[in-house]
Design a protein around this motif. Structure first.
Motif, short mmCIF file in Angstrom:
data_model
loop_
_atom_site.label_atom_id
_atom_site.label_comp_id
_atom_site.label_asym_id
_atom_site.label_seq_id
_atom_site.Cartn_x
_atom_site.Cartn_y
_atom_site.Cartn_z
N TYR A 227 62.67 37.95 45.04
CA TYR A 227 62.21 37.85 43.65
C TYR A 227 62.51 39.12 42.84
CZ TYR A 227 59.42 33.65 44.83
OH TYR A 227 59.00 32.40 45.21
N CYS B 231 53.68 27.73 48.38
CA CYS B 231 52.80 28.61 49.15
C CYS B 231 51.45 28.83 48.49
CB CYS B 231 53.46 29.97 49.34
SG CYS B 231 54.93 29.92 50.36
N HIS B 232 51.36 28.70 47.17
CA HIS B 232 50.11 29.04 46.50
C HIS B 232 49.23 27.82 46.19
CE1 HIS B 232 50.53 33.40 46.09
NE2 HIS B 232 51.82 33.18 45.95
N ALA C 109 55.60 37.86 53.50
CA ALA C 109 55.40 36.40 53.50
C ALA C 109 55.53 35.93 52.06
CB ALA C 109 54.03 36.05 54.05
N MET C 110 55.25 36.80 51.12
CA MET C 110 55.54 36.57 49.71
C MET C 110 56.97 37.08 49.51
SD MET C 110 54.75 36.20 46.37
CE MET C 110 55.44 36.90 44.85
N LEU D 54 50.43 45.72 44.30
CA LEU D 54 49.33 45.32 43.42
C LEU D 54 48.88 46.50 42.56
CD1 LEU D 54 47.21 42.98 45.72
CD2 LEU D 54 49.20 42.48 44.29
N TYR E 68 45.69 40.86 35.28
CA TYR E 68 46.99 41.52 35.41
C TYR E 68 47.72 41.60 34.07
CZ TYR E 68 47.05 41.22 40.56
OH TYR E 68 46.79 41.37 41.89
N LEU F 12 51.89 44.13 49.51
CA LEU F 12 51.86 42.77 50.05
C LEU F 12 52.79 42.66 51.26
CD1 LEU F 12 52.12 40.61 46.79
CD2 LEU F 12 50.05 41.22 48.07
N TYR F 13 52.47 41.72 52.14
CA TYR F 13 53.37 41.39 53.25
C TYR F 13 54.50 40.53 52.70
CZ TYR F 13 49.43 42.93 56.08
OH TYR F 13 48.43 43.66 56.62
N ARG G 252 48.16 48.03 55.68
CA ARG G 252 49.12 47.60 54.67
C ARG G 252 50.01 48.73 54.18
NH1 ARG G 252 48.61 42.72 51.74
NH2 ARG G 252 46.99 41.36 52.51
N CYS H 99 56.76 28.45 43.59
CA CYS H 99 55.50 29.17 43.78
C CYS H 99 54.44 28.25 44.39
CB CYS H 99 54.97 29.73 42.47
SG CYS H 99 56.19 30.54 41.42
N THR I 183 47.35 33.93 48.18
CA THR I 183 46.22 34.28 47.33
C THR I 183 46.11 33.36 46.11
OG1 THR I 183 47.67 35.89 46.32
CG2 THR I 183 46.19 36.71 48.01
C1 HEC Z 1 56.88 31.65 50.93
C2 HEC Z 1 55.53 31.72 50.38
C3 HEC Z 1 55.33 32.23 48.96
C4 HEC Z 1 56.01 31.86 47.82
C5 HEC Z 1 57.17 30.89 47.70
C6 HEC Z 1 55.39 32.57 46.73
N1 HEC Z 1 54.37 33.34 47.20
FE1 HEC Z 1 53.23 34.64 46.10
N2 HEC Z 1 52.27 35.24 47.79
C7 HEC Z 1 52.44 34.70 49.05
C8 HEC Z 1 51.52 35.34 49.99
C9 HEC Z 1 51.39 35.02 51.47
C10 HEC Z 1 50.81 36.30 49.24
C11 HEC Z 1 49.76 37.28 49.79
C12 HEC Z 1 50.47 38.31 50.62
C13 HEC Z 1 49.57 39.37 51.21
O1 HEC Z 1 48.35 39.14 51.27
O2 HEC Z 1 50.09 40.43 51.58
C14 HEC Z 1 51.30 36.22 47.87
C15 HEC Z 1 50.84 37.01 46.82
C16 HEC Z 1 51.23 36.86 45.48
C17 HEC Z 1 50.69 37.65 44.39
C18 HEC Z 1 49.65 38.75 44.48
C19 HEC Z 1 48.35 38.10 44.13
C20 HEC Z 1 47.12 38.95 44.26
O3 HEC Z 1 46.27 38.58 45.07
O4 HEC Z 1 46.99 39.97 43.59
C21 HEC Z 1 51.27 37.17 43.24
C22 HEC Z 1 51.03 37.63 41.81
C23 HEC Z 1 52.15 36.09 43.62
N3 HEC Z 1 52.12 35.94 45.00
C24 HEC Z 1 52.89 35.33 42.73
C25 HEC Z 1 53.85 34.39 43.11
C26 HEC Z 1 54.71 33.70 42.19
C27 HEC Z 1 54.69 33.85 40.67
C28 HEC Z 1 55.55 32.90 42.93
C29 HEC Z 1 56.69 32.04 42.47
C30 HEC Z 1 57.70 32.70 41.65
C31 HEC Z 1 55.16 33.09 44.33
N4 HEC Z 1 54.14 33.98 44.39
C32 HEC Z 1 55.76 32.45 45.40
C33 HEC Z 1 53.35 33.72 49.40
C34 HEC Z 1 54.29 33.15 48.55
#
Ligand code: HEC
Ligand code: HEC
Ligand code: HEC
Length: 420
Positions: free
Chosen positions: A115, A48-49, A109-110, A100, A86, A106-107, A153, A45, A73
C-alpha cells in the motif's frame, strides 16, 4: 467601471463561496466518497476488516501468521474503537507505513509494504470515504496478543527497515498508459504480490515491483500453490478479465484464497481497470515458455477412459466420480466445468490445491456479473486417503499433464487441516 465590476465579481464570488460552501462541498464530497468506496474495493479492505454478522469494517478477522494469530482492527470512524480521530496524514501513515499516531508499529498482516505505493489522490478519496461514507461502529475486536518476542511491536521497526521501501509507484518507462495503470493497481492497491510473490526468510515479499523478475513469480499459502502471474502464456487477455470479473473463464474456475479476492475486490473493478491488469500481466516477462499440450498423450487417455477396459484405480475413480462433469477429455465445458487437462492447479508442483478441491469441493463466488453459483461437491466422505492419492496421481499424469505422483500421506495432512 471595469474595476468596480471586477471587484463586485470577486465579492459576489466570495459571498457565494462563503454561503454556498455547505451545499457545493456536499456535492463534491458525495463524488469523492463514491470514488473512495471504489478505491476500497481495489484495495480489498473489507476482505480483512469485515466479518460476516458484524458491522462493515469493524474488524475482528483472525489472521493466522507464523508469528501467531493477528486480529484486524476496527477501521470505522468511531472515535473510541475505530479511527475517527485520525487526521488524513495519520491515516496515510497507518496504511502506507504501518505506523499509528502513537508510534505503534503494525504487523505486515496489514499489507502496507504494498500500500506504500498508493498515490495521494487515491489516499485522499479513501480517507474521505472511511470518515464520511462508512458507519461508525463501537465494536471492539479481539486484541492481538502474540507470544514473546513477537509481542514486541517495536521489533517491526527493524523488519520495516530491512524489508519495506518508501519508494512511491514508479511507472515503467516506455510502457503504455494502460500497462502502467495495470502495474499501479497490481503493485499498490491490489497487493497481488502479497500472495503471488515468493516470500523470503523474514516472510517478506521477495520483490515489490515489476523491476524484479521475482515479482509475481508464484507463492504458497499453507500448501496451496499460488501460481505465477508473469506473462500468463496459456490465457488470453480476455480470459484474464473474465476470471477476475466472474471467477471463471473458458479454462479455469477460481479456488482457494483467490475466491475471496474475486468476490470482494476484482469483481467490482471497471472493465478498463480489469483490462489494464490483464495487459500488464501479459506484458511482464520472465514467464516460463508455453508448453504445448501433448495431443497424443491427451488422446490416449481419452481413448482409454472411453473404452473403460483394464483401468487403473485412479482412472476408474475418475470415471465414477468426476467424468460426468469434467468429461473423458478432461476438458470440461467452457464457462461451466473447468479444464483439468493442462490446468494450473492440476500441474502445480505442490498438489495441495488439487487435493483440497477433491476433498472439500469448490464453489464459484456469486458476483454481479455472474450471479449464478456452480458447485462442485466435496469427496472427503466418499474417498479415502489412498483413493484420493491414486485419483490425483492419475489426473496429474493423464492427458497432457505432467506432474509428480501424490501420496496418501499428503492427502492425510490436508484432510486433517480441513477439520480445523
Ligand atoms: C490482508 C489483510 C488486510 C487488508 C487487505 C487490509 N488490512 Fe488493514 N489491517 C489488517 C490487520 C491485521 C491490521 C492490524 C495489524 C496489527 O495489529 O498489527 C490492520 C490495521 C489497519 C489500520 C490501523 C487501524 C488502527 O487500529 O489504528 C488501518 C487504518 C487499516 N488497517 C486500514 C486498511 C485499509 C484502508 C485497507 C484497504 C486499502 C486495509 N486496511 C486492508 C489487515 C488488513
Ligand atoms: C457435479 C459436477 C462436478 C463433479 C462430479 C466434479 N466436479 Fe470438479 N468442478 C466442478 C465445478 C462446477 C467446478 C468449478 C467450481 C468453482 O467455480 O469454484 C469444479 C472445479 C474443479 C477443479 C478446480 C479447477 C480450477 O480451474 O481451478 C478441480 C481440480 C476439479 N474440479 C476436480 C474434480 C475431480 C478430481 C472430481 C472427481 C473427484 C470432480 N472435480 C468432480 C464440477 C464437478
Ligand atoms: C489472498 C491471496 C491472494 C491475493 C491477494 C491475490 N491472489 Fe490471485 N490467486 C491466489 C490463489 C491461491 C490462486 C490459485 C487459485 C486456484 O488454485 O484455483 C490465485 C490465482 C490467480 C489467477 C489464476 C492463475 C492461473 O494460472 O490459474 C489469477 C489470474 C490471479 N490469481 C490474479 C490475481 C490478481 C490480479 C491479484 C491482485 C488484484 C491477485 N490475484 C491477488 C491468491 C491470491
Amino acid at each position: 467601471m471595469k474595476m468596480i465590476n471586477a471587484k463586485g465579481f470577486f465579492i459576489a464570488n466570495a459571498l457565494v463561496a462563503a454561503l454556498g460552501w455547505g451545499a457545493s462541498a456536499h456535492a463534491d464530497d458525495a463524488e469523492l466518497i463514491k470514488r473512495g468506496e471504489y478505491i476500497s474495493r481495489l484495495g480489498d479492505c473489507s476482505a480483512c476488516h469485515s466479518i460476516p454478522g458484524k458491522a462493515e469494517f469493524s474488524g475482528g478477522l483472525a489472521i493466522e501468521s507464523n508469528l501467531g494469530t493477528i486480529y484486524s482492527t476496527n477501521i470505522t470512524p468511531d472515535k473510541q474503537h475505530g479511527i475517527g480521530n485520525y487526521t488524513e496524514q495519520q491515516f496515510a501513515d497507518a496504511v502506507r507505513k504501518g505506523v499509528l499516531p502513537d508510534g505503534t508499529r503494525l504487523y505486515p498482516a496489514m499489507p502496507y509494504p504494498d500500500y506504500v505505493k498508493i498515490n495521494d489522490e487515491d489516499m485522499h478519496a479513501l480517507y474521505t470515504y472511511f470518515m464520511q461514507g462508512v458507519k461508525a461502529s463501537a465494536e471492539q475486536p479481539a486484541e492481538t496478543d502474540l507470544s514473546f518476542p513477537f509481542s514486541q511491536r517495536w521489533g517491526m521497526r527493524f523488519w520495516n527497515w530491512a524489508f519495506t521501501s518508501d519508494t512511491p509507484f514508479q511507472p515503467i518507462g516506455g510502457a503504455s498508459a494502460q500497462i502502467n495503470r495495470g502495474a499501479y493497481l497490481v503493485e499498490s492497491l491490489g497487493h497481488c504480490g502479497s500472495c503471488h510473490t515468493p516470500r523470503g526468510l523474514g516472510m517478506n515479499e521477495k520483490a515489490l515491483d515489476s523491476s524484479d523478475p521475482q515479482f509475481l513469480a508464484g507463492g504458497n499459502l499453507n500448501g496451496w500453490e499460488v501460481p505465477t502471474l508473469r506473462g500468463m502464456p496459456r490465457w488470453s487477455e480476455q480470459e484474464i478479465v473474465d476470471y477476475l470479473a466472474t471467477g471463471r473463464n473458458d479454462k479455469a474456475a477460481v479456488g482457494g484464497e483467490m475466491t475471496s479476492v474475486v468476490e470482494h475486490s476484482t469483481s467490482y473493478m471497471t472493465d478498463d481497470d480489469l483490462q489494464a491488469i490483464a495487459a500488464y500481466l501479459k506484458f511482464l516477462g520472465g514467464n516460463p515458455p508455453l508448453v504445448k499440450g501433448d495431443t497424443q498423450a491427451a488422446q490416449a487417455t481419452e481413448a482409454k477412459l472411453t473404452a473403460a477396459k483394464n483401468l487403473t484405480t485412479g482412472e476408474r475413480l475418475y470415471l465414477d466420480n468426476c467424468g460426468a462433469c469434467h468429461f473423458v477429455t478432461g476438458k470440461g465445458s467452457p464457462g461451466i466445468f473447468p479444464e483439468l487437462d493442462q490446468a494450473t492447479i492440476v500441474n502445480a508442483q505442490e498438489p495441495g490445491g488439487l487435493i483440497h478441491t477433491i476433498l472439500a469441493g469448490a464453489q464459484q463466488p456469486s458476483t454481479a456479473r455472474a450471479p449464478s453459483t456452480l458447485v462442485m461437491p466435496g469427496f472427503a466422505g466418499r474417498l479415502n486417503d489412498d483413493e484420493v492419492a491414486q485419483l490425483a496421481t492419475f489426473i496429474r499424469q493423464g492427458w497432457s499433464n505432467n506432474a509428480a505422483a501424490v501420496s496418501a500421506d499428503q492427502v492425510k495432512k490436508i484432510r486433517e487441516n480441513l477439520k480445523h
